[in-house]
Design an enzyme around this catalytic site. Structure first.
Site, PDB file in Angstrom:
ATOM      1  CG  HIS A  72      19.242   5.915  36.956  1.00 32.47           C
ATOM      2  ND1 HIS A  72      18.500   5.173  36.070  1.00 32.47           N
ATOM      3  CD2 HIS A  72      18.525   5.944  38.111  1.00 32.47           C
ATOM      4  CE1 HIS A  72      17.377   4.790  36.656  1.00 32.47           C
ATOM      5  NE2 HIS A  72      17.372   5.232  37.900  1.00 32.47           N
ATOM      6  CB  SER A 103      49.746   5.701  27.160  1.00 26.45           C
ATOM      7  OG  SER A 103      49.870   6.168  25.827  1.00 26.45           O
ATOM      8  CE  LYS A 123      45.358   7.789  29.676  1.00 29.75           C
ATOM      9  NZ  LYS A 123      44.950   7.390  28.325  1.00 29.75           N
ATOM     10  CD  GLU A 134      40.572   0.040  30.313  1.00 32.62           C
ATOM     11  OE1 GLU A 134      40.074   0.943  29.642  1.00 32.62           O
ATOM     12  OE2 GLU A 134      41.797  -0.193  30.306  1.00 32.62           O
TER      13      GLU A 134
END
Ligand code: ARG
Length: 453
Positions: free
Chosen positions: A151, A273, A279, A286
């Protein structure tokens, strides 16, 4: 002369042509056609002189297709017609004899099965590449504790190697699915089934099957031209494999976050970024996540194409190839990316160890130790639950609770619990088969090496 009185409407022509995507099957088309021509000559259906001329024509065509000089024509509907048209252009009548005793229906099914078998081999190679990387990285992080989660809540500590090896076993099952795919694709050869009923010539399909690497000719000409199970097998295997990679991608995204801080991704596998200069984004991980549903979509689409499709060949079946081609390209890229990203990543021992040192991860072990001291498991569960609540509510660690407080929870508790709270002791107690202890990990690594030997 021809059956048709007017040219195809340009919109229909664009819809009907498959050359744009099926031209990548040219090596398989040439292989199939060479085998077919040799068989026709061996059976006296065409002359040996025809065969010689045809093979010479194919040699030139192969060169043209390789160096990109092959003159595709506006009327070439697909790669099969383009190659045959060019052959006839180059060598005349012998080329026009090639399509004797075959149809594009058995031809395309054969070419596509050969292509899919090769794609399955490439998938297996990619899978083994990633397995190898994972085993190597696991070897390098044998005794690095980290929390494992259920979880997404910290559950129990494990060694990083143990966690990484979980993916090796997933990939080993993927490899088995692709081996099955390859085997099935090459089991029964469609070529020589003709349009659907067989052909009016004394052909030798066993000969072509042997040359092309199939086990045997398909025993039913109707099934031969209708069957696309090999494509479904490929897509099923690819969808499962890509779904595995999506889970790996998600874990990498988590591990690379500031909050987890378990993994520093290599710059070569990260992006910046356009706005925020600080970043460093895990775009590759992803994308691993998001490529999986794309492949699953291809599987669903092909199941839809074949759903309720009457026998035998229908043009619907031309909509089989792009799904498999894109799935193969996507999967091969994903496997290579996953391997590169993991091989170049740097795990952070301090961050993982700090998270694994969370004493609450010892709760199950405390309960188990009480069991060993004769307390029934359900009571142990409640005793330790109360202990955890006392610590959490008072903002302390379990090891901060005094002997009196322990006794107050249960007379079975005592100072012994503190040595059990050491993460390493928790890890090394997991000596059951398949557990995370060093002993079992050594066995597991040996088995994993064996998979790749
Ligand atoms: N381009 C076609 C395909 O991919 C080849 C088979 C065409 N057969 C036919 N009967 N029109 O399926």
């Amino acid at each position: 002369m021809s059956r048709f009185s007017e040219p195809q409407d340009p919109v229909f022509r664009a819809m009907n042509t498959s050359l744009g995507f099926d031209r990548r099957m040219w090596p398989q088309d040439l292989r199939g056609s060479r085998a077919h021509a040799r068989m026709l000559a061996a059976r006296g259906i065409i002359g040996e002189d025809d065969l010689e001329v045809i093979l010479r024509g194919f040699a030139q065509i192969e060169g043209e297709l390789q160096d990109g000089s092959f003159p595709f024509g506006a009327d070439d509907e697909d790669i099969h017609m383009a190659v045959e048209r060019r052959l006839t252009e180059l060598v005349g009548d012998p080329g026009a004899r090639l399509h004797t005793a075959r149809s594009r229906n058995d031809q395309v099914a054969t070419d596509f099965a050969l292509w899919t078998a090769e794609a399955a081999e490439r998938a297996i190679a990619g899978i083994e590449g990633l397995m190898r990387t994972l085993v190597e990285v696991a070897e390098e992080h044998r005794n690095w504790p980290m929390p494992a989660y259920t979880h997404l809540q910290r559950a129990q500590p494990v060694y990083l190697a143990h966690h990484l090896l979980a993916y090796v076993w997933m990939l080993e099952r993927d490899r088995a699915r692709f081996r099955f795919t390859r085997e099935q694709a090459l089991r029964r050869m469609p070529l020589g089934a003709g349009a659907l009923a067989g052909v009016n010539f004394d052909t030798d399909r066993t000969m072509t099957a042997a040359e092309l690497g199939f086990d045997a000719p398909a025993p039913n000409s109707i099934d031969a031209v209708s069957n696309r199970d090999f494509a479904l097998d490929y897509l099923g295997a690819a969808a499962t494999c890509a779904t595995h990679l999506s889970r790996l991608g998600q874990e990498i995204v988590q591990w690379a976050s500031e909050e987890f801080g378990f993994l520093v991704l290599p710059d070569a596998w990260s992006s910046g970024s356009s706005l925020m200069p600080q970043k460093k984004n895990p775009d590759c991980a992803e994308l691993l996540r998001a490529k999986a549903p794309r492949i699953t979509g291809h599987l669903t689409a092909l199941l839809g194409v074949i759903h309720a499709l009457p026998l035998t060949y229908n043009k619907d079946l031309q909509e089989d190839k792009e799904h498999v081609f894109d799935a193969a390209d996507t999967l091969e890229q994903s496997l290579a990316a996953a391997s590169g990203m993991i091989a170049g990543g740097t795990f952070r021992k301090d961050r993982m160890a700090a998270a694994a040192a969370d004493e609450l991860l010892a709760a199950t072990d405390l309960a188990d130790e009480l069991v060993k001291r004769g307390v029934p498991f359900r009571q142990c569960h409640a005793i330790v639950g109360g202990l955890v609540r006392e610590a959490v509510d008072s903002g302390r660690k379990l090891s901060d609770l005094s002997d009196d407080e322990l006794q107050a929870q249960s007379p079975h508790l005592g100072p012994w619990i503190r040595e059990l709270l050491e993460p390493l002791s928790l890890l090394e107690r997991k000596q059951s088969q398949g557990g995370t202890s060093s002993l079992r990990l050594t066995e597991q690594l040996e088995l994993a090496h064996g998979l790749l030997a």
